[in-house]
Design a protein around this motif. Structure first.
Motif, short mmCIF file in Angstrom:
data_model
loop_
_atom_site.label_atom_id
_atom_site.label_comp_id
_atom_site.label_asym_id
_atom_site.label_seq_id
_atom_site.Cartn_x
_atom_site.Cartn_y
_atom_site.Cartn_z
N GLY A 233 -11.29 4.79 10.68
CA GLY A 233 -11.64 5.63 9.54
C GLY A 233 -13.13 5.81 9.32
N GLY A 234 -13.94 5.31 10.26
CA GLY A 234 -15.38 5.45 10.12
C GLY A 234 -16.03 4.41 9.24
N GLU A 235 -15.28 3.38 8.87
CA GLU A 235 -15.84 2.29 8.06
C GLU A 235 -15.86 1.00 8.88
OE1 GLU A 235 -17.13 2.48 5.15
OE2 GLU A 235 -16.63 4.58 4.75
N PRO A 236 -16.99 0.30 8.88
CA PRO A 236 -18.24 0.56 8.17
C PRO A 236 -19.10 1.60 8.90
CG PRO A 236 -18.47 -1.40 9.49
CD PRO A 236 -17.03 -0.97 9.65
N ASP A 237 -20.17 2.02 8.24
CA ASP A 237 -21.13 2.95 8.83
C ASP A 237 -21.79 2.28 10.03
OD1 ASP A 237 -23.10 4.75 9.44
OD2 ASP A 237 -24.11 4.67 7.49
N GLY A 238 -21.71 2.94 11.20
CA GLY A 238 -22.31 2.37 12.40
C GLY A 238 -23.78 2.69 12.57
N LYS A 239 -24.35 3.49 11.66
CA LYS A 239 -25.77 3.84 11.65
C LYS A 239 -26.24 4.34 13.01
CE LYS A 239 -26.68 0.91 7.66
NZ LYS A 239 -27.51 -0.15 7.05
N PHE A 240 -27.15 3.63 13.67
CA PHE A 240 -27.68 4.06 14.97
C PHE A 240 -26.55 4.42 15.94
CE2 PHE A 240 -28.31 2.32 19.28
CZ PHE A 240 -29.33 3.13 19.76
N TRP A 241 -25.51 3.60 15.97
CA TRP A 241 -24.40 3.82 16.90
C TRP A 241 -23.68 5.13 16.60
CZ3 TRP A 241 -22.37 2.29 21.35
CH2 TRP A 241 -21.03 2.57 21.62
N ASP A 242 -23.31 5.34 15.33
CA ASP A 242 -22.59 6.56 14.97
C ASP A 242 -23.43 7.81 15.20
OD1 ASP A 242 -20.10 5.60 14.31
OD2 ASP A 242 -20.55 5.33 12.19
N GLU A 243 -24.70 7.73 14.84
CA GLU A 243 -25.58 8.88 15.04
C GLU A 243 -25.66 9.24 16.52
OE1 GLU A 243 -30.17 10.20 13.98
OE2 GLU A 243 -29.15 8.69 12.75
N GLY A 244 -25.78 8.22 17.35
CA GLY A 244 -25.84 8.46 18.79
C GLY A 244 -24.55 9.04 19.33
N GLN A 245 -23.40 8.49 18.92
CA GLN A 245 -22.11 8.96 19.44
C GLN A 245 -21.80 10.38 18.99
OE1 GLN A 245 -20.33 7.42 21.77
NE2 GLN A 245 -21.90 5.83 21.78
N ARG A 246 -22.12 10.70 17.75
CA ARG A 246 -21.91 12.08 17.29
C ARG A 246 -22.77 13.06 18.10
NH1 ARG A 246 -19.27 13.06 12.54
NH2 ARG A 246 -18.79 11.30 11.17
N THR A 247 -24.00 12.66 18.36
CA THR A 247 -24.90 13.52 19.14
C THR A 247 -24.39 13.69 20.57
OG1 THR A 247 -26.77 12.76 17.79
CG2 THR A 247 -27.29 13.86 19.87
N ILE A 248 -23.90 12.60 21.16
CA ILE A 248 -23.34 12.68 22.51
C ILE A 248 -22.14 13.61 22.53
CG2 ILE A 248 -22.11 11.36 24.28
CD1 ILE A 248 -23.92 8.96 23.46
N ASN A 249 -21.25 13.48 21.53
CA ASN A 249 -20.09 14.38 21.45
C ASN A 249 -20.52 15.84 21.41
OD1 ASN A 249 -18.44 12.13 21.39
ND2 ASN A 249 -17.72 12.43 19.30
N GLN A 250 -21.54 16.13 20.60
CA GLN A 250 -22.01 17.51 20.47
C GLN A 250 -22.59 18.02 21.78
OE1 GLN A 250 -24.79 17.20 17.24
NE2 GLN A 250 -23.19 16.90 15.68
N HIS A 251 -23.39 17.19 22.44
CA HIS A 251 -24.00 17.60 23.71
C HIS A 251 -22.94 17.86 24.77
CE1 HIS A 251 -28.48 17.22 23.46
NE2 HIS A 251 -28.16 16.61 22.34
N LEU A 252 -21.97 16.96 24.88
CA LEU A 252 -20.94 17.12 25.91
C LEU A 252 -20.08 18.35 25.64
CD1 LEU A 252 -19.81 13.42 26.52
CD2 LEU A 252 -21.03 14.91 28.11
N SER A 253 -19.77 18.62 24.37
CA SER A 253 -18.93 19.78 24.05
C SER A 253 -19.64 21.09 24.37
CB SER A 253 -18.53 19.75 22.57
OG SER A 253 -19.66 19.92 21.73
N SER A 254 -20.97 21.07 24.41
CA SER A 254 -21.72 22.29 24.71
C SER A 254 -21.90 22.50 26.21
CB SER A 254 -23.10 22.24 24.04
OG SER A 254 -23.92 21.23 24.63
N GLN A 255 -21.53 21.50 27.01
CA GLN A 255 -21.67 21.61 28.45
C GLN A 255 -20.45 22.32 29.06
OE1 GLN A 255 -24.42 20.32 30.35
NE2 GLN A 255 -25.26 20.21 28.27
N PRO A 256 -20.63 23.06 30.15
CA PRO A 256 -19.47 23.65 30.82
C PRO A 256 -18.58 22.56 31.42
CG PRO A 256 -21.46 23.95 32.13
CD PRO A 256 -21.91 23.42 30.80
N ALA A 257 -17.31 22.85 31.56
CA ALA A 257 -16.35 21.85 32.04
C ALA A 257 -16.70 21.33 33.43
CB ALA A 257 -14.94 22.43 32.04
#
Length: 389
Positions: A233-257
């Motif tokens: 459920g996203g608890e507790p806040d992972g801070k550095f970890w969560d920020e990094g993983q969200r950014t990785i998800n965004q970068h990968l989703s923008s890449q071609p398959a």
């Protein structure tokens, strides 16, 4: 909620993140490495020092040897703190598989929002850990190795009782290998949650660690979608970890398959080389691939997923301490099922690497696996702080 509270300083606490992740070769790619370093630099620019230690063990099981690794990381950090420094600790349990997700939220999910696609090649191999352990027992009894004890006596492992004696005398475990010392993951969703609970319980009952501030998260890396999902459920806040993983998800989703980071993660596991690495070495997998490529004259310009099967920890340089059950399972699985015939032994100096090699060569089960499958152990000393790119 944090497992313990203490007065916070006026400035941000130092964040120490410890990943307990699987050894699977597909887990990270170049984008992961670049994003983690960039977010780390951004945090430092904001006045927050963050460190990421990586513990790799097949199945992401939080066993006694992994707890020892966590203790060593925490003890080393506490010794280096200044008089006004306060460290905030995060432990991130990470498994992997193929998921279907109900609802609009694709990052902060609960167990009941998720369905694991049964039989997928992206699911953790330790779902079959008991079968792997049965094969290891069969090999062990078939080879009938002679095991020497500290008092100079020896015995031959040629039966199930011999297996049990080996586990007790060398690994301190009273039982058998298959279904006992090594057990299968039952369900990736409940397994990840169970390991999170095991971490919290261990930290809460440890007389030294319970006084510190810990946060524990649980997540699954979906190799099919190339995305990380929190299953708590996203608890507790992972801070550095969560920020990094969200950014990785965004970068990968923008890449071609067909991009390397997405395509190689979305294949069956086919690593080129195995790796034993100390947990404080940044980008150890990227360094291992670079070393392997140079040795075998392969053209590699950046780190590629699905190339390095990694086992890492902070006690791999202690020859007198035994390997844990899932390090043994992973070594056997990588040689027997994945066909690996070379492991890089990566430490921060020649003396440390020599101790790491000696640990493999003197551990009864690890040495048997290495000798039987003719796995080459290649020393690789590196600077732990140098760039992995």
């Amino acid at each position: 909620m944090p497992l313990a509270q203490r007065p916070q300083p006026d400035r941000p606490a130092i964040q120490i993140h410890i990943l307990v992740g699987c050894s699977d070769a597909r887990d990270v790619g170049q984008i992961h490495l670049e994003v983690v370093e960039r977010v780390r630099s951004e945090y430092l620019a904001r006045g927050v020092r963050s460190e990421l230690y990586v513990l790799r063990t097949p199945g992401s099981f939080f066993t006694a040897d992994v707890l020892t690794d966590v203790r060593r990381i925490v003890e080393g950090t506490q010794r280096d703190l200044g008089p006004n420094d306060v460290a905030e600790y995060f432990v991130h349990v990470l498994s992997h598989g193929e998921l279907s997700i109900e609802g609009e939220e694709k990052y902060r999910c609960r167990l009941h929002d998720l369905t694991v696609e049964q039989g997928s090649v992206f699911n953790c191999g330790m779902l079959q850990a008991t079968r792997v352990a049965v094969d290891l027992e069969r090999l062990l009894i078939g080879l009938k190795p002679e095991v020497r004890l500290r008092d100079g006596t020896s015995f031959v492992v040629d039966s199930e009782e011999g297996v049990r004696k080996l586990l007790w005398t060398h690994y301190g475990f009273d039982g058998y290998i298959a279904g006992d010392w090594i057990r299968s993951v039952d369900d990736l969703r409940t397994h990840t949650r169970l390991q999170k609970s095991a971490v919290e319980r261990a930290l809460r009952t440890d007389p030294n660690l319970r006084r510190l501030t810990f946060h524990v998260t649980a997540g699954i890396q979906d190799y099919r979608r190339n995305a990380y999902v929190r299953v708590d459920g996203g608890e507790p806040d992972g801070k550095f970890w969560d920020e990094g993983q969200r950014t990785i998800n965004q970068h990968l989703s923008s890449q071609p398959a067909h991009s390397i980071d997405r395509a190689r993660q979305s294949e069956g596991q086919m690593p080129l080389v195995g790796l034993f690495a100390m947990s404080d070495i940044r980008g150890s997998r990227a360094r291992a691939l670079a070393r392997f490529a140079a040795m075998h004259e392969r053209p590699v310009t950046s780190y590629e997923p699905n190339t390095v099967f990694a086992i890492s920890g902070s006690t791999l340089d202690l020859p007198e301490t035994p390997f844990g059950p899932y390090a043994i399972a992973g070594l056997f699985y990588s040689a027997y099922t994945l066909g690996l015939r070379q492991y890089l032994i990566m430490g921060t100096g020649a003396a440390q690497v020599e101790r790491m090699v000696r640990k493999v060569e003197t551990d009864p089960l690890a040495s048997l696996i290495v000798k039987h499958f003719r796995v080459a152990l290649t020393p690789a000393a590196v600077d732990p702080e140098a760039s992995a790119s």
